[in-house]
Each structure stands twice: as C-alpha cells, then as structure tokens.
Scaffold this motif. Structure first.
Motif, PDB file in Angstrom:
ATOM      1  N   THR A   1       0.839  -1.192   0.000  1.00 37.66           N
ATOM      2  CA  THR A   1       0.000   0.000   0.000  1.00 37.66           C
ATOM      3  C   THR A   1       0.876   1.244   0.000  1.00 37.66           C
ATOM      4  OG1 THR A   1      -0.086   0.068   2.408  1.00 37.66           O
ATOM      5  CG2 THR A   1      -1.785  -1.216   1.285  1.00 37.66           C
ATOM      6  N   SER A   2       0.230   2.394  -0.162  1.00 34.91           N
ATOM      7  CA  SER A   2       0.989   3.644  -0.258  1.00 34.91           C
ATOM      8  C   SER A   2       1.578   4.091   1.059  1.00 34.91           C
ATOM      9  CB  SER A   2       0.094   4.756  -0.814  1.00 34.91           C
ATOM     10  OG  SER A   2      -1.040   4.918   0.021  1.00 34.91           O
TER      11      SER A   2
ATOM     12  N   PRO B   1       4.276   1.165   4.630  1.00 38.82           N
ATOM     13  CA  PRO B   1       3.414   0.413   3.711  1.00 38.82           C
ATOM     14  C   PRO B   1       3.156  -1.003   4.223  1.00 38.82           C
ATOM     15  CG  PRO B   1       5.160   1.553   2.513  1.00 38.82           C
ATOM     16  CD  PRO B   1       5.478   1.695   3.966  1.00 38.82           C
TER      17      PRO B   1
ATOM     18  N   HIS C   1       1.457  -1.845  -9.416  1.00 36.18           N
ATOM     19  CA  HIS C   1       0.228  -1.754  -8.638  1.00 36.18           C
ATOM     20  C   HIS C   1      -0.886  -2.512  -9.352  1.00 36.18           C
ATOM     21  CE1 HIS C   1      -1.074   1.059 -11.639  1.00 36.18           C
ATOM     22  NE2 HIS C   1      -0.060   1.831 -11.376  1.00 36.18           N
TER      23      HIS C   1
ATOM     24  N   THR D   1      -6.295  -1.804  -3.491  1.00 30.58           N
ATOM     25  CA  THR D   1      -5.367  -2.921  -3.434  1.00 30.58           C
ATOM     26  C   THR D   1      -5.960  -4.093  -2.674  1.00 30.58           C
ATOM     27  OG1 THR D   1      -3.524  -1.339  -3.471  1.00 30.58           O
ATOM     28  CG2 THR D   1      -3.013  -3.592  -2.827  1.00 30.58           C
ATOM     29  N   GLU D   2      -6.591  -3.823  -1.535  1.00 34.69           N
ATOM     30  CA  GLU D   2      -7.092  -4.904  -0.685  1.00 34.69           C
ATOM     31  C   GLU D   2      -8.309  -5.627  -1.257  1.00 34.69           C
ATOM     32  OE1 GLU D   2      -5.245  -1.917   2.252  1.00 34.69           O
ATOM     33  OE2 GLU D   2      -6.263  -1.889   0.317  1.00 34.69           O
TER      34      GLU D   2
ATOM     35  N   TYR E   1      -2.921  -8.820   5.583  1.00 33.51           N
ATOM     36  CA  TYR E   1      -1.716  -7.991   5.510  1.00 33.51           C
ATOM     37  C   TYR E   1      -0.550  -8.842   5.987  1.00 33.51           C
ATOM     38  CZ  TYR E   1      -4.737  -3.854   5.093  1.00 33.51           C
ATOM     39  OH  TYR E   1      -5.661  -2.923   4.674  1.00 33.51           O
TER      40      TYR E   1
END
Length: 495
Positions: free
Chosen positions: A149-150, A156, A193, A294-295, A354
């Motif tokens: 992630t960003s 991240p 990405h 993303t998730e 995650y």
C-alpha cells in the motif's frame, strides 16, 4: 477458463507488446515456463517493475511457479525499499536484462529476465531447467502477489492477493465489460500496482487477448495504438484522460482513435465531470469509471453500454456485496443519493491478509467479513454508487453536515477559471470544520476571486457546501498514479 489464474494457450496469437517487441502466447508460455523452475527455491521474488516485457514475463513466471511476486516501484525511495525487503523477505529479485538496480537490492540474488526484442529464442531456451507446465495446478488460495500500500498512515503494508481473488475480480470485470479474447488493450500505466499490472497485464492474458503497453503514457501513443494499431480498449487514470481531453480539439487522429475504441476505462481516482463531457462531446464515447483498491481489487463498475454516468463508479460487480454504514457501524437503510456512509464490501475478490500484520488485518474487517474501505459514498435509488472521498481526508463535518470533498471538487472544476482543485477540511471554532478549496487557476495572472467561486459552488450544490476559504497553488501535489496528496497540502506561510 482454466483453474489456473492464466491459461497460456500455445498459439501464435500476440499476447504482449511493449514498443516494437511482441511476444505470442507460445513464446510467453515458453519464456515464463522456462524461468519458473528457478524461482521456486526463492520462496518469494521481488520484481523490479519497469514498464517492460521483462516485468510481465517475470510476474507470469512467478505465477506459474506458485511463488508470490512482490512488485517494486522503480522510483521507490531507500527507506521504503528497505522496509519492503525486511517485511517480505524475498529470496531473489527479477529484473529485465540491462536494468540498473539500486544499492538497496545488492544483497539479493538477481535473476535477469531475458526477452529478446524479436520474441524468438533461436539459440534455445534462455534457461536450462525443465520448464513448468502451464497447466500444472496451483493452490487458488495461495498468494499470487504481495502488493504494498501507499503507506499514508504509516509504513506500507503488504497486501496478500491470492490466485482466487485475482481470478474472481478479472472474471467479474469481463462480465461487466463484455471483455473477450478479441480485445486489444492499450495502456501506459506503471506495473507495480493493481491497476497497471493486474487489470492491465493479467486481465488481457486471462481472457486470451492482447495487451499493448506504451512504455509510458503519451497522447500520441494512445492515438497510434487505438487508431492504426487496432486497439479496442484503453485503461487510464484521470490525469491521462485530462490530457486527452485537452488535446482532442487540436488532434483529429486522436478523435478518430477514441471514436473507434470499444471501451474507455478510468480508475484510481475520480474523473472530473468536465473531462467526461469534453471526451463524449468530441468522440461520442463514454468513459467508464470503476472502483477498487489494493485490498479488494475491483468492487464496482459502470456496465458497458449503460450510457453516460459521470461521477458514478457504477454497480457492484458479480459476487461483490456492498453496503454503506454509519460511524457507529449501523447500516444505512436508504439509497437517496444524498446520505453519506462508509463503503464496506465482501466477496471472493478480497485480499487474504496484511503480511505479518494480524492486528491490522483484524482491524480492517467488521463483523461478518465486511472489509472497511475507508471510502465515503452515497448510493442512488437505482443502486449506482458515487464516491465523495476518503473517510480520513475527504469527509468534512461542517455545521452539523457530513460533506464529501469530491463533489465540491467537481463543482469547482466546472468553473472555467479553475484548472485543478482539491478540497480539505480544517478546524473551525464555529462550524467544527470549514471547507478550504485549493485552486490551480486556468490563468495564473487572473485567478477567479474567492467570493464568486464560493457562489458558483453554492449554486451547483447546497449552500452549506460552499468553500469558506480559497487558496491558490501553481500545481497540486500528486503521486505516481495522479492522486492528489492532500496531506501534503498545508496553509502557506510567509517567508
């Protein structure tokens, strides 16, 4: 489709084109299949994700090997790179032959992905081991990608995306977009990405179609590949479509190219209504918006052929459940196009976890497996979703109202004196938060005055949504995908 994420047919149909070099499906299967055995011992592999065929072949090889790939932004900073390497612990780094890697990767074994420009292997396969069979099964719940992630709220986090989740999301998009093996996708997005890599490369390969990557976005490249090249689909972000809209009045070839395209898709941020209207007026084509992260990969899309819906991200995709909730977690019972709530989703498209962060994984989900997106939206009576901003940065509570920054930004962009706009909330002793507009004027020598700008917004929206302050900038801070970095916006100080 195959139980595998990618069904690499051994045919002479073109699969990947980067610049002048093209790989057929047979050549891609041969190159990736031969590379895959070398990756299995690595456990995980980092991929130096330059916009090249080497990146695509490397990722496909990792998928065949059943090894998670960790795409790395070639513009990554030293600290972020060190964090990702510590967190993901890859056993090797894949890079296109000739790519120069930063010092931070010096400790990892390097595997060059050698893809001859001709797409042929006249001297034999570049790798000596027995290739992996493209039809060999892979556990669908195993991680295909680890995408970081960003990191806007801390370091991240590595998002584990399974083969199952990627396949489910791509198949749902295929249904919404009537996406087939006959489509030729054109894009110039980065490959580190979800948008550029999953949708833009794995999407066409799962369908059995072709992807033509521009190497880097240019209006000229879009016109050439959609026009002369026979492209049928274009993927882009709002910054790209804004440049296209600006160029259309002066570029007949671009008009013809977009007019001939079957599908224009914008994502990663909201496309301003003004750009929607300019593109449709010039080409007769509607830009479709979709919503994902993303998730969750992709959650919603405006269905192909549904007609213009500027400002909307459409309906939930097949298999995706979506609801709006209040701050206390209660589900909003109304779909009135006005009441703002946080989007929560669940479905087969969701990430697994995650990496190394069970606490963050648990916190991301509400009871019942609903993922908390942090995105604020309203739902129209017909079910269409309109996003109004992020909960953390775009939800403004002013005078007892919950206000989304996105709709104010669209109203500001409708003013001829505004080229770019961002809206934030700041503490106010009377209102709780006051609305602040950050403006890049169309003409820096004659910016629109604050009063008329606020009146303009109050005319298009409700009066309580008018900006209380207007601040002027030469440019808005943005990331690689064109998203505005609102946390970088600060009140200017003298000196």
């Amino acid at each position: 489709m195959s139980a595998r994420l990618l069904a690499l047919k051994t045919s002479d149909r073109p699969a990947l084109r980067f610049g002048a070099g093209t790989l057929t499906y047979e050549e891609l299967a041969r190159a990736a299949g031969a590379l895959a055995p070398r990756l299995r011992a690595a456990g995980r592999v980092a991929v130096w994700a330059t916009p090249t065929a080497g990146t695509a072949v490397g990722v496909v090889a990792a998928l065949l090997a059943g090894v998670p790939a960790v795409p790395l932004n070639p513009r990554i900073g030293e600290r972020e790179l060190a964090h990702i390497l510590r967190d993901s612990a890859p056993g090797a780094v894949l890079a296109a032959a000739g790519d120069e890697l930063p010092a931070g990767l010096a400790g990892l074994p390097r595997i060059d992905v050698d893809v001859p420009a001709s797409g042929s292997y006249a001297d034999g396969d570049p790798y000596a081991e027995e290739p992996v069979d493209p039809d060999e099964p892979v556990d669908p719940e195993s991680a295909a990608l680890i995408v970081y992630t960003s990191g806007t709220t801390g370091p991240p986090k590595g998002v584990l995306l399974s083969h199952r989740a990627i396949a489910a999301s791509l198949d749902a998009l295929a249904a919404a977009w009537a996406w087939t093996e006959d489509d030729v996708l054109v894009h110039g997005l980065p490959l580190f990405h979800v948008h550029g890599l999953v949708l833009g490369v794995l999407g066409p390969l799962r369908r059995g179609g072709e992807v033509r990557h521009l190497g880097g976005f240019s209006v000229e490249g879009v016109a050439k590949e959609l026009g002369e090249g026979g492209g049928t689909m274009l993927f882009g972000v709002p910054t790209m479509y804004h440049r296209i809209a600006e160029a259309l009045p002066h570029d007949p070839a671009l008009v013809r190219a977009l007019t001939g395209a079957r599908l224009l898709v914008s994502g990663s941020a909201a496309l301003p209504v003004h750009d929607h209207e300019r593109i449709t007026a010039a080409t007769g084509r509607t830009v479709i918006e979709r919503y994902g992260m993303t998730e969750t990969l992709m959650n919603t899309s405006v269905p192909v052929g549904s007609g213009p819906r500027p400002g909307s991200v459409g309906l939930p995709l097949d298999g995706v459940e979506l609801r709006l909730v209040e701050e206390d977690g209660s589900v909003l019972p109304v779909a009135d196009g006005e009441t703002v709530g946080e989007i929560q989703v669940r479905g087969p498209n969701l990430f697994t976890a995650y990496l190394n962060r069970p606490d963050a994984t648990a916190a991301a989900f509400a009871e019942g497996g609903w993922f908390r997106t942090g995105d604020m939206a309203v739902r129209e009576p017909d079910g269409y979703v309109r996003i109004v901003g992020r909960k953390a940065t775009d939800l403004i509570k002013s005078g007892g109202y919950k206000i989304g920054a996105g709709e104010i930004e669209n109203a500001l962009l409708d003013h001829p004196g505004v080229r770019e706009a961002a809206v934030t909330g700041e503490p106010d002793p009377d209102l709780g938060e006051r609305i602040v507009a950050w403006i890049v004027p169309t003409d820096p020598t004659a910016p629109p005055a604050p009063g008329p700008l606020a009146d303009h917004v109050a005319t298009l929206l409700a009066p309580h949504k008018r900006p209380r302050e207007v601040r002027y900038l030469d440019a808005l801070p943005r990331n690689d995908m064109g998203k505005i970095l609102k946390k970088a916006l600060r009140e200017p100080t003298d000196g």
